[in-house]
Design a protein around this motif. Structure first.
Motif: not given
Length: 379
Positions: A149-178
């Motif tokens: 909430p207090k910083e730009s998410p662009i460039g931050r990394q998010v770990a996605i997946g179950d424990a032991g099978h996670r991939n690291i993704y870099t955030v490049i954009g923000i869109v509205p919730h659909l």
């Protein structure tokens, strides 16, 4: 009448919900790659999707084209099974089973343009991004506001997946919730979009935005798919608006059927009340004739008959309102945006029945005012 009004208002509430995208002038084409050459060779799959996109974007009348594995409202109540655990790199890990989850979608570049979804921050996927490049993700505004909430998410990394099978993704954009389904269907709080070439998806929906009638693209797109792979069947092709209409079909049918039956009940009520009053007037013909003889004017006779009908209506309304409020509680799970004791629905039901009853009372009352007192006294 109250039930019909509740369902109608509930249906209108769901129709007026902000979706976050524009489904108008958009054709959807479901493509499922089941042939052995696609199942055994990811290169063939990637080449097929790339060719389809390139040629579709060149079709006359096409303003934008994109791929998506799970378009909004497209598969009805089907749960895509995309509740994926995630965590923000650099923030405390809550541990297995306690991580927040998001709705994951695979898309191509141009997806947000095709559905007219605004890009709030950052950029869209680039055509040159592929599985050999850095893994990137576009997240929705809800996720960004909740965890960054207090910083730009662009460039931050998010770990996605179950424990032991996670991939690291870099955030490049923000869109509205659909909104991806009906309001009564479980909605996940967060959404994330991944480039389809970074996944091995063989089930995709091609979305084509045009400036006119999307149905005009059905024949050209069938020919285009046939020219790329003559053996690939196009199992489902329709405007996206039609797919959304199918999702809301149960609510629409329930509203129509209830309105139809309530209208029939209202008609029977009016006919029944008219019959009772007409019979009462016939039974009181001599009395009405005497009243007219001793000086009663037409307004007095009209008032006499109408008040008798309205008394019957009033008793019925009291019983009906109490019963309707009790039965409406059973409908509460079918309603959205409207409470079971909604005063507007209650008022609409009462007014419609009152108007119908008044009209049913007026006919016998007018007939009573035309009674010939001499003929009445001779009966």
């Amino acid at each position: 009448m109250i039930s019909a009004s509740l369902l109608a208002r509930s249906f209108l509430a769901t129709q007026n919900l902000p979706l976050g995208f524009d489904p108008n002038n958009t054709l959807s084409v479901e493509l499922v790659l089941k042939a052995r050459k696609y199942l055994s060779d990811d290169t063939q799959t990637t080449l097929f999707w790339k060719t389809v996109l390139e040629k579709a974007r060149l079709l006359p009348g096409v303003n934008a084209a994109a791929l998506n594995d799970f378009p909004p409202f497209y598969f009805g109540d089907l749960d895509w099974g995309a509740a994926t655990p995630f965590s923000v790199v650099g923030q405390p890990d809550l541990g297995p089973g306690h991580e927040p989850k998001l709705d994951s979608h695979t898309i191509s570049s141009g997806y947000f343009q095709s559905l007219r979804i605004p890009l709030l921050q950052g950029r869209d996927f680039a055509a040159e991004e592929n599985p050999n490049h850095e893994k990137v993700v576009i997240i929705d505004e809800a996720l960004a506001e909740s965890y960054l909430p207090k910083e730009s998410p662009i460039g931050r990394q998010v770990a996605i997946g179950d424990a032991g099978h996670r991939n690291i993704y870099t955030v490049i954009g923000i869109v509205p919730h659909l909104r991806y389904n009906r309001p009564d269907y479980p909605q996940r709080a967060f959404q994330a979009y991944f480039l389809y070439t970074q996944n091995d998806g063989r089930d995709e929906v091609l979305l084509l935005r045009t400036g006119g009638n999307p149905a005009s693209l059905i024949t050209p797109i069938r020919k285009l798919i046939g020219s790329i792979d003559p053996n690939l069947p196009v199992t489902r092709i329709e405007p996206l608006n039609d797919a959304i209409a199918k999702v809301y079909a149960p609510e629409r049918i329930a509203s129509y059927v209830t309105c139809l039956f309530s209208g029939a009940a209202l008609f029977l009520c009016a006919v029944g009340l008219y019959g009772v009053l007409a019979y009462a007037v016939a039974q009181r013909t001599r009395e009405i004739g005497i009243r007219i003889t001793v000086g009663a004017c037409s307004a007095n006779i009209l008032q006499l008959v109408v008040l008798q009908g309205l008394k019957l209506t009033g008793i019925g309304l009291i019983i009906g309102v109490v019963a309707a409020l009790a039965l409406a509680r059973l409908m509460s799970r079918m309603l959205y945006g409207v409470s079971a004791d909604d005063p507007i629905s209650l008022l609409v039901g009462i007014l419609m029945l009152s108007v119908a009853a008044l009209l049913a009372c007026l006919l016998p009352a007018l007939r009573a005012t035309r009674i010939d007192p001499i003929a009445a006294l001779r009966e």
